[in-house]
Design an enzyme around this catalytic site. Structure first.
Site: not given
Ligand code: NDP
Length: 249
Positions: A158, A144
């Site tokens: 984070y 990120s």
């Molecule tokens: P979302 O919150 O929309 O999606 C996160 C996903 O991760 C979901 O499918 C969730 O599954 C899964 N997840 C969360 N915790 C766990 C766990 N313990 N084990 C397995 N699966 C898990 O996030 P984003 O799509 O926004 O983000 C995706 C990645 O991108 C992350 O790593 C985030 O840090 C990174 N990111 C996002 C940014 C943003 O602005 N959105 C910016 C920079 C980085 P479930 O729903 O089933 O819990």
């Protein structure tokens, strides 16, 4: 010709779901994990299958070592090979001053974002390494822009997990490059997903877009395209890169 196989963690929604669907569109077979939302994961699975590609969904908490070994063993049975891993699963923490962060919260976010990504990368390397009779492959870690911004007054914990992901990317790229494995990271900025609501401010991305040189929030599909480029042969000499997808922020 046999399709290549991608495993992506946390792909029931957000950026992960976009990557899974774009990969299928580009001819990849896809295995994806979700933690709680099976019905959303099934919707992504149907979209992948609509492109004529194989799709498997596995429930897993990436911070649980047993879940990860189970997922990879099942992947071996279902798909028989692994060409790319996208370490996408991650959580954000609630907006909070640094001094108020509990030890439990800090441990949780490191367990999911850092330990989970390490464990998945280990399993992937075991299967991809040329020295272990693999075919080589590619790993993309989800970092990120927070890794270099530090996220003061919001979520330094984070941000620090993403700093750790950057460092792992740099080290692992050097360690396994000679084994035919490329390791890179994508560092998104403000992307329109439900993650901001999880931080306690659903309007966060819209509120902060004024600080983005391009003056807008990014779409999950814009991050997915960067990831798919990194795992593709088009990026065959890209290794150890930290690719910002931030609109210049
Ligand atoms: P979302 O919150 O929309 O999606 C996160 C996903 O991760 C979901 O499918 C969730 O599954 C899964 N997840 C969360 N915790 C766990 C766990 N313990 N084990 C397995 N699966 C898990 O996030 P984003 O799509 O926004 O983000 C995706 C990645 O991108 C992350 O790593 C985030 O840090 C990174 N990111 C996002 C940014 C943003 O602005 N959105 C910016 C920079 C980085 P479930 O729903 O089933 O819990």
């Amino acid at each position: 010709m046999e399709s290549k196989v991608l495993l992506i963690t946390g792909a029931s929604r957000g950026i992960g779901a976009e990557v899974a669907i774009l990969a299928a569109q580009q001819g990849w077979d896809v295995a994806l994990t979700y933690r709680v939302d099976q019905s959303e994961a099934e919707k992504v699975q149907s979209k992948i299958q609509a492109f004529g590609q194989r799709a498997f969904i596995y429930q897993a908490d990436v911070s649980d070592e047993l879940d990860i070994t189970r997922v990879f063993k099942q992947l071996d049975k279902d798909l028989g090979r692994l060409d790319a891993l996208v370490n996408n699963a991650g959580i954000i923490t609630k907006i909070s001053p640094f001094i108020s962060m509990s030890a439990e919260r800090i441990r949780d976010v490191f367990n999911i974002n850092v330990v989970g990504s390490f464990l998945c990368a280990q399993e992937a390397v075991k299967r991809m390494a040329l020295s272990a009779d693999g075919y080589g492959g590619s790993i993309v870690n989800m970092s990120s822009a927070a890794a270099r911004i530090g996220s003061p007054n919001e979520f330094i914990d984070y941000a620090a997990t993403k700093g750790a992901i950057d460092t792992m990317t740099l080290g692992l790229a050097k360690e396994v490059g000679s084994d035919g494995i490329r390791v890179n990271a994508v560092r998104p900025g403000l992307i329109a997903t439900d993650m901001h609501a999880d931080a306690g401010d659903a309007e966060r991305a819209e509120r902060l877009k004024q600080f983005v040189p391009m003056q807008r929030v990014g779409e999950p599909s814009e991050v997915a395209k960067a990831i798919m480029w990194l795992i593709s042969d088009e990026a065959s000499y890209v290794n150890g890169a930290l690719l910002d997808v931030t609109g210049g922020r």
